[in-house]
Design a protein around this motif. Structure first.
Motif, PDB file in Angstrom:
ATOM      1  N   UNK A   1       0.841  -1.207   0.000  1.00  0.00           N
ATOM      2  CA  UNK A   1       0.000   0.000   0.000  1.00  0.00           C
ATOM      3  C   UNK A   1       0.873   1.253   0.000  1.00  0.00           C
ATOM      4  N   UNK A   2       1.889   1.288   0.889  1.00  0.00           N
ATOM      5  CA  UNK A   2       2.764   2.466   0.990  1.00  0.00           C
ATOM      6  C   UNK A   2       3.507   2.708  -0.323  1.00  0.00           C
TER       7      UNK A   2
ATOM      8  N   UNK B   1       2.674   1.775  -3.341  1.00  0.00           N
ATOM      9  CA  UNK B   1       1.746   2.228  -4.387  1.00  0.00           C
ATOM     10  C   UNK B   1       1.384   3.697  -4.173  1.00  0.00           C
ATOM     11  N   UNK B   2       1.187   4.083  -2.917  1.00  0.00           N
ATOM     12  CA  UNK B   2       0.744   5.445  -2.585  1.00  0.00           C
ATOM     13  C   UNK B   2       1.820   6.490  -2.867  1.00  0.00           C
TER      14      UNK B   2
ATOM     15  N   UNK C   1      -2.911  -2.247  -6.519  1.00  0.00           N
ATOM     16  CA  UNK C   1      -3.339  -0.850  -6.372  1.00  0.00           C
ATOM     17  C   UNK C   1      -3.170  -0.062  -7.662  1.00  0.00           C
TER      18      UNK C   1
END
Lengths: 503, 503
Positions: B102-103, B105-106, B353
């Protein structure tokens, strides 16, 4: 079967959005290293003082946490709560004190007593997040359970002083202010006040003395006060005689730089303390004697009877650590940083479980807040955390030579990495710069053919770009790029890294 | 008004029971210090290899975690989940890989690439707790995101080896076994197998080769197997020709102590790998070359094509770290300790993501499990963690003298504490013993009058009690109790503590 497309298009399932829940931060790199350094240094102090580490689970049963009980169906009163398989409500801890009280009550018979423990770890509060306001943050606590001696309070205070110094706050940058809840208990008792709400309103008024001065505080102790914004705050409606006593009490500490003993004398002279207040003064005198025996300076710990602390569970001595520097906010305005930690004596918290009064005292600080304080004080920042040396990749064929070099650097204790992407030279240089690398190592075809290595000193470029160094002088002292025989790799890099830590 | 007592007795509100939720452990003292030492040593290695620390929040949105989605009302499928104020489901992380994906991708656009990070912290699994099976435990991960090079896998493997050694596992106590998922992809492809369930069943069968041998594995690859307890397990129903190919494939590694290159040769000779399997072999050859360049010994990292790893998200190389010692369980029976960590390449996790394939590879271990492995290996245990020196309290009047002594010890770097309870001499000695103190310091009336101090060496008593020392020889060498001039306090204690670390 039909050729007409279905209403639902045949696409891949929707991709989730990459974002974290509100109020939960990602922290990385040098900021995180700076915070961990604080925790490591403070832990080292606490262990030297005989405090053992304790880690409890993230969840406690809601009834054990006590303060915030979840509603029947929608738990939202300050904590993150959920129902376990067996339908019992449990919640993430909102501080480290409630779990300690539960642990002490549960294991009391088997603990060495008094029980000294320190703890650090995340706590969670289900509150509205905002700028700089998180729903998860790290606290660091130290507590002694099972000693009613004022020396236990003095030890916690002195250890907090040493912990803050170890974290990086120098003499004169922080002070711990100490008082005793029972001073006001005595004033109220002697003044005939028994109503709990009235007492709490009065303490809140005293808590604002620092900001409002005596006139505003007096209004809040009496009928009430209309503030500049037009809001009216109802007062504690204390009798005029008691307000007069409190005026004398607070005036006793309006002289700055009194020693701890002088402050106690002034409070005693102001009078009206009753038996409970006198006992509180005697406790503070014992704390002062213990601090003196441990050689804790008057400028590091002061007595300040205006300190009341918000939490209802304190029963005696209360402490508040304050940053003394005036700092600036992000708009450049001077602001008082204020409290960076606090604590006190809480003799009733374990009794919630056991029914037996168990004396306890402790100190707590927020790690991120202390890190901010240190940055404001110009210490312990993240700027001195360096990235690794980067070994450049020219081509797949010479991978073994690059890996050999990077392994040799690590064995020599130098943080180093091989660039493992697929980009060219320019992107690799940019990568090394962003990583905060002190230098890059180049083993191109020429170097390998000649048994050499080229080392580029990135700090020279950074210093020139920042205008901190004179171009010519620097070029003479630090050439920016050197080619040496391969066997001098480690030694050459060491001298560059040593020089770069001086910049 | 009536004199008859009301039915409801006027008691205090019910006290909560002091207990923690099932599956959440309290950890303290020397065990905790031993675990933290592992994390600190491994972190030091990972930073030296250029991996930066990252801490993400405890909660992720449920859709970002992906694997376990909560039910509509009763989230219980493996995670601790709850609904936020805005009705979005969020859940405590169950590992450190999903938050990294998640990190990454963000923040992909702003990251230096490839992005190397390590992380440690608690993860939570809402599963049935049992003996030694917790719902909260600490993981430690290192991953490289954004490199498709086999050297990135080799770096993770070599770093894991160095991390395990730094934690305390010596040569020959642990091995990392490496394979590649695509070897089996190739076998299945060449054998005409496309059904995902059939493949998974076959991989599970191979995973049991170590325990069942070829006959049992062959049954599970074919029709199925009836085990000793009478349970029947359905087989993968692979065609006989493919089962024969797999037999040759597994036989290729049945010779112990092959080098990595010899293992690859044997697998190549067994054949039937197809194009995908051949590509996997080439990746493993590149990993071997990189490991060789970094001088990672053949005994530290082996290739073992029977390693498949459970998690579905692996796409290439897979690794498993194994403790090589035979250990005993709490009934004294010999047991294989087995896996102490693992990892591999997962090129599709960030794409969940972003939609863009982003190569990634990493290694993870559980900190408590590694601590257990170290205890089993006779290293890094908690026995060498000593308690503080305890200064005895004889009476309130001489508190300043005790505090002065304890402060002097701490300034000299000796962990020390003043007993702050109210108990007598005998209880204080028992307290010091339970704290694991090397010595107690006594400043009684005689000592203070004569400018002296008495020091009692607690390890002498412990050694005599344990029968590890001859009474007379010990008494001569270490008298157990000495009285010296006060100025020799630190020096005398230092020699006792240095001697005690030899016991």
């Amino acid at each position: 079967m039909t050729d007409i497309a279905d209403d639902t298009p045949e696409t891949a399932p929707a991709r989730p959005e990459a974002r974290s829940p509100r109020g939960f931060a990602d922290r990385r790199g040098s900021d995180l290293i700076a915070e961990r350094r604080i925790v490591a240094r403070v832990s080292e102090v606490y262990e030297r003082w005989g405090f053992e580490p304790l880690e409890t689970g993230a969840f406690e049963y809601a009834d054990a946490l006590g303060k915030f009980l979840p509603d029947a169906d929608r738990p939202n009163a300050g904590v993150f709560a959920l129902q376990d398989d067996d339908d019992q409500w449990m919640a993430l801890r909102y501080d480290l004190t409630a779990p300690l009280a539960r642990f002490a009550a549960q294991t009391w018979e088997t603990l060495p007593k008094p029980f000294r423990r320190y703890a650090f770890g995340p706590v969670w509060r289900n509150e509205k997040p905002g700028p700089g306001r998180f729903r998860e943050f790290t606290q660091c606590d130290a507590d002694t359970v099972g000693s009613d001696r004022p020396e236990a309070d003095a030890e916690i205070i002195a250890m907090a002083v040493e912990g803050l110094a170890a974290a990086g706050l120098d003499d004169g940058q922080a002070v711990v202010r100490v008082s005793n809840r029972k001073l006001f208990d005595g004033l109220f008792e002697a003044g005939g006040i028994t109503d709990a709400v009235q007492k709490l309103t009065a303490l809140r008024a005293v808590d604002k003395f620092d900001r409002l001065g005596w006139e505003g505080t007096a209004a809040l102790l009496g009928e009430g006060r209309l503030d500049d914004s037009g809001d009216y705050t109802k007062g504690a409606r204390l009798p005029a005689a008691l307000i007069g006593t409190i005026e004398a009490f607070l005036a006793s500490v309006s002289t700055p730089d009194l020693t701890r003993a002088e402050t106690l004398d002034a409070v005693a002279r102001a009078g009206g303390l009753g038996a409970t207040g006198e006992a509180a003064l005697a406790e503070l005198a014992a704390i002062d004697a213990a601090l003196g025996a441990m050689k804790v300076g008057q400028d590091r710990v002061r007595f300040d009877p205006t300190i009341v602390r918000g939490l209802e569970y304190y029963t005696g001595a209360v402490f508040e650590a304050e940053l003394l520097l005036d700092t600036v906010d992000d708009k450049g305005r001077a602001v008082r940083f204020g409290s960076i930690g606090g604590g006190g004596r809480y003799d009733d918290l374990v009794a919630r479980f056991t029914g037996e009064r168990t004396p306890a005292t402790g100190f707590s600080f927020g790690v991120s807040r202390l890190a901010s304080a240190l940055r404001a004080a110009g210490a312990g920042g993240s700027a001195d955390v360096r990235g690794p040396v980067v070994v450049i990749v020219f081509g797949q064929d010479d991978m073994a030579a690059y890996l050999d070099a990077v392994a040799e650097l690590r064995r020599a204790g130098i943080a180093a990495e091989l660039y493992l992407g697929r980009a060219g030279m320019k992107a690799q240089m940019k990568y090394a710069d962003r990583r905060g690398s002190p230098a890059v190592v180049m083993l191109g075809g020429d170097e390998l053919a000649n048994g050499q290595v080229t080392i580029k000193d990135l700090d020279v470029g950074r210093a020139l770009a920042a205008g901190v160094a004179d171009n010519e002088a620097w070029k003479a002292a630090r050439p920016g790029q050197v080619t040496v025989v391969r066997s001098e790799l480690v030694q050459t890099l060491r001298s560059i890294i040593d020089a770069s830590s001086i910049i």
